[in-house]
Scaffold this motif. Sequence first.
Motif, PDB file in Angstrom:
ATOM      1  N   MET A  59      62.346  -3.512   3.212  1.00  0.00           N
ATOM      2  CA  MET A  59      61.296  -4.117   4.032  1.00  0.00           C
ATOM      3  C   MET A  59      60.119  -4.461   3.126  1.00  0.00           C
ATOM      4  N   PRO A  60      59.304  -5.427   3.510  1.00  0.00           N
ATOM      5  CA  PRO A  60      58.161  -5.799   2.668  1.00  0.00           C
ATOM      6  C   PRO A  60      57.139  -4.675   2.584  1.00  0.00           C
ATOM      7  N   GLY A  61      56.404  -4.660   1.468  1.00  0.00           N
ATOM      8  CA  GLY A  61      55.383  -3.620   1.302  1.00  0.00           C
ATOM      9  C   GLY A  61      56.043  -2.272   1.077  1.00  0.00           C
ATOM     10  N   THR A  62      55.696  -1.307   1.892  1.00  0.00           N
ATOM     11  CA  THR A  62      56.298   0.026   1.824  1.00  0.00           C
ATOM     12  C   THR A  62      57.727  -0.041   2.321  1.00  0.00           C
ATOM     13  N   ASP A  63      58.695   0.305   1.473  1.00  0.00           N
ATOM     14  CA  ASP A  63      60.086   0.191   1.905  1.00  0.00           C
ATOM     15  C   ASP A  63      60.489   1.394   2.756  1.00  0.00           C
ATOM     16  N   GLY A  64      61.708   1.335   3.268  1.00  0.00           N
ATOM     17  CA  GLY A  64      62.164   2.366   4.182  1.00  0.00           C
ATOM     18  C   GLY A  64      62.331   3.731   3.556  1.00  0.00           C
ATOM     19  N   LEU A  65      62.655   3.783   2.275  1.00  0.00           N
ATOM     20  CA  LEU A  65      62.829   5.072   1.611  1.00  0.00           C
ATOM     21  C   LEU A  65      61.500   5.807   1.450  1.00  0.00           C
ATOM     22  N   GLU A  66      60.471   5.071   1.020  1.00  0.00           N
ATOM     23  CA  GLU A  66      59.149   5.679   0.893  1.00  0.00           C
ATOM     24  C   GLU A  66      58.610   6.064   2.268  1.00  0.00           C
ATOM     25  N   ALA A  67      58.826   5.212   3.249  1.00  0.00           N
ATOM     26  CA  ALA A  67      58.383   5.522   4.614  1.00  0.00           C
ATOM     27  C   ALA A  67      59.078   6.781   5.118  1.00  0.00           C
ATOM     28  N   THR A  68      60.357   6.919   4.808  1.00  0.00           N
ATOM     29  CA  THR A  68      61.098   8.121   5.222  1.00  0.00           C
ATOM     30  C   THR A  68      60.484   9.367   4.606  1.00  0.00           C
ATOM     31  N   ARG A  69      60.167   9.324   3.322  1.00  0.00           N
ATOM     32  CA  ARG A  69      59.541  10.478   2.658  1.00  0.00           C
ATOM     33  C   ARG A  69      58.247  10.878   3.357  1.00  0.00           C
ATOM     34  N   ARG A  70      57.424   9.888   3.690  1.00  0.00           N
ATOM     35  CA  ARG A  70      56.135  10.186   4.322  1.00  0.00           C
ATOM     36  C   ARG A  70      56.309  10.734   5.730  1.00  0.00           C
ATOM     37  N   ILE A  71      57.244  10.176   6.463  1.00  0.00           N
ATOM     38  CA  ILE A  71      57.451  10.614   7.845  1.00  0.00           C
ATOM     39  C   ILE A  71      58.021  12.025   7.886  1.00  0.00           C
ATOM     40  N   ALA A  94      69.259   8.136  -2.458  1.00  0.00           N
ATOM     41  CA  ALA A  94      67.797   8.097  -2.340  1.00  0.00           C
ATOM     42  C   ALA A  94      67.380   8.454  -0.924  1.00  0.00           C
ATOM     43  N   ALA A  95      68.150   8.001   0.054  1.00  0.00           N
ATOM     44  CA  ALA A  95      67.840   8.315   1.453  1.00  0.00           C
ATOM     45  C   ALA A  95      67.981   9.810   1.718  1.00  0.00           C
ATOM     46  N   LEU A  96      69.040  10.415   1.191  1.00  0.00           N
ATOM     47  CA  LEU A  96      69.237  11.853   1.375  1.00  0.00           C
ATOM     48  C   LEU A  96      68.118  12.643   0.692  1.00  0.00           C
ATOM     49  N   GLN A  97      67.747  12.217  -0.510  1.00  0.00           N
ATOM     50  CA  GLN A  97      66.671  12.894  -1.221  1.00  0.00           C
ATOM     51  C   GLN A  97      65.333  12.727  -0.513  1.00  0.00           C
ATOM     52  N   ALA A  98      65.166  11.611   0.180  1.00  0.00           N
ATOM     53  CA  ALA A  98      63.922  11.373   0.911  1.00  0.00           C
ATOM     54  C   ALA A  98      63.841  12.207   2.179  1.00  0.00           C
ATOM     55  N   GLY A  99      64.959  12.785   2.593  1.00  0.00           N
ATOM     56  CA  GLY A  99      64.963  13.638   3.779  1.00  0.00           C
ATOM     57  C   GLY A  99      65.572  13.022   5.009  1.00  0.00           C
ATOM     58  N   ALA A 100      66.261  11.891   4.860  1.00  0.00           N
ATOM     59  CA  ALA A 100      66.899  11.264   6.015  1.00  0.00           C
ATOM     60  C   ALA A 100      67.973  12.187   6.582  1.00  0.00           C
ATOM     61  N   SER A 101      68.128  12.141   7.892  1.00  0.00           N
ATOM     62  CA  SER A 101      69.136  12.971   8.555  1.00  0.00           C
ATOM     63  C   SER A 101      70.457  12.249   8.738  1.00  0.00           C
ATOM     64  N   GLY A 102      70.486  10.968   8.420  1.00  0.00           N
ATOM     65  CA  GLY A 102      71.723  10.221   8.574  1.00  0.00           C
ATOM     66  C   GLY A 102      71.651   8.885   7.864  1.00  0.00           C
ATOM     67  N   PHE A 103      72.813   8.287   7.674  1.00  0.00           N
ATOM     68  CA  PHE A 103      72.905   7.022   6.952  1.00  0.00           C
ATOM     69  C   PHE A 103      74.029   6.214   7.583  1.00  0.00           C
ATOM     70  N   LEU A 104      73.681   5.052   8.154  1.00  0.00           N
ATOM     71  CA  LEU A 104      74.664   4.185   8.800  1.00  0.00           C
ATOM     72  C   LEU A 104      74.539   2.766   8.267  1.00  0.00           C
ATOM     73  N   LEU A 105      75.644   2.031   8.333  1.00  0.00           N
ATOM     74  CA  LEU A 105      75.611   0.614   8.010  1.00  0.00           C
ATOM     75  C   LEU A 105      75.464  -0.189   9.294  1.00  0.00           C
ATOM     76  N   LYS A 106      74.804  -1.333   9.181  1.00  0.00           N
ATOM     77  CA  LYS A 106      74.532  -2.150  10.364  1.00  0.00           C
ATOM     78  C   LYS A 106      75.774  -2.837  10.924  1.00  0.00           C
ATOM     79  N   ASN A 107      76.874  -2.809  10.185  1.00  0.00           N
ATOM     80  CA  ASN A 107      78.083  -3.437  10.701  1.00  0.00           C
ATOM     81  C   ASN A 107      78.910  -2.484  11.562  1.00  0.00           C
ATOM     82  N   GLY A 108      78.329  -1.331  11.902  1.00  0.00           N
ATOM     83  CA  GLY A 108      79.017  -0.384  12.773  1.00  0.00           C
ATOM     84  C   GLY A 108      79.001  -0.828  14.218  1.00  0.00           C
ATOM     85  N   THR A 109      79.595  -0.027  15.071  1.00  0.00           N
ATOM     86  CA  THR A 109      79.680  -0.358  16.494  1.00  0.00           C
ATOM     87  C   THR A 109      78.458   0.147  17.248  1.00  0.00           C
ATOM     88  N   PRO A 110      78.146  -0.445  18.401  1.00  0.00           N
ATOM     89  CA  PRO A 110      77.063   0.073  19.236  1.00  0.00           C
ATOM     90  C   PRO A 110      77.275   1.537  19.597  1.00  0.00           C
TER      91      PRO A 110
END
Length: 222
Positions: A59-71, A94-110
């Motif tokens: 995402m522009p500016g602060t990316d999702g990984l940095e945002a995840t760390r802060r949140i 990087a997502a796991l290290q940032a503290g994310a609880s999960g990781f999904l791809l957008k091509n998954g199912t609803p």
Amino acid sequence: MSAIRVLLADDHHLVRTGFRVILEAEDDIEVVGEASDGRQAVDLAARQRPDVVLMDVEMPGTDGLEATRRIVAADTGPAVLILTTFDRDDYLFAALQAGASGFLLKNGTPEALIDAVRVVARGDALLAPEITRRVIATFARPGAPTGGRADGARLSELTPREHEVLVLLAGGATNAEIATALFLGEATVKTHVSRVLAKLGLRDRTQAVVYAYEHGVVTPGA
């Protein structure tokens, strides 16, 4: 029971709209806000206090990984579920290290998205089998991190039963599967999992999987 409060963070309006439509079709999920970049996501997470943040990476500016760390660093920070188009190992770890609880791809199912929101909302981590295999493969490579193996102090604090639970966690087992394997009730398993995480200084099950392989509790192919 109150609805699961979800914040959407993605720089594409159509993507956010699609996620909103999918999630709000469920009686137990409510979308409480939308952010188009990481900075907005951090601000809205503090104001809206969602249970789950669906976070894009690029995402522009602060990316999702940095945002995840802060949140996640906030005392009452919600669970963060990474959703990305890019199936890249560097984003995953990087997502796991940032503290994310999960990781999904957008091509998954609803259905997969809805299930993932519910999983992380109840405090579990979403580590899909293919993601578990990627984690294992990383620590199986020559030169993979093994420096933690010498750190036996925390591991020695685990009881034999807690050690068994950690091994099963590393294999991606759910609480129900652990309960079946060890002939325990699910409530007892939840208590053991909580104690394992606390003793090892880990935030969630995802970190427990990484820790177990990094510290030689289990080995790839074992």
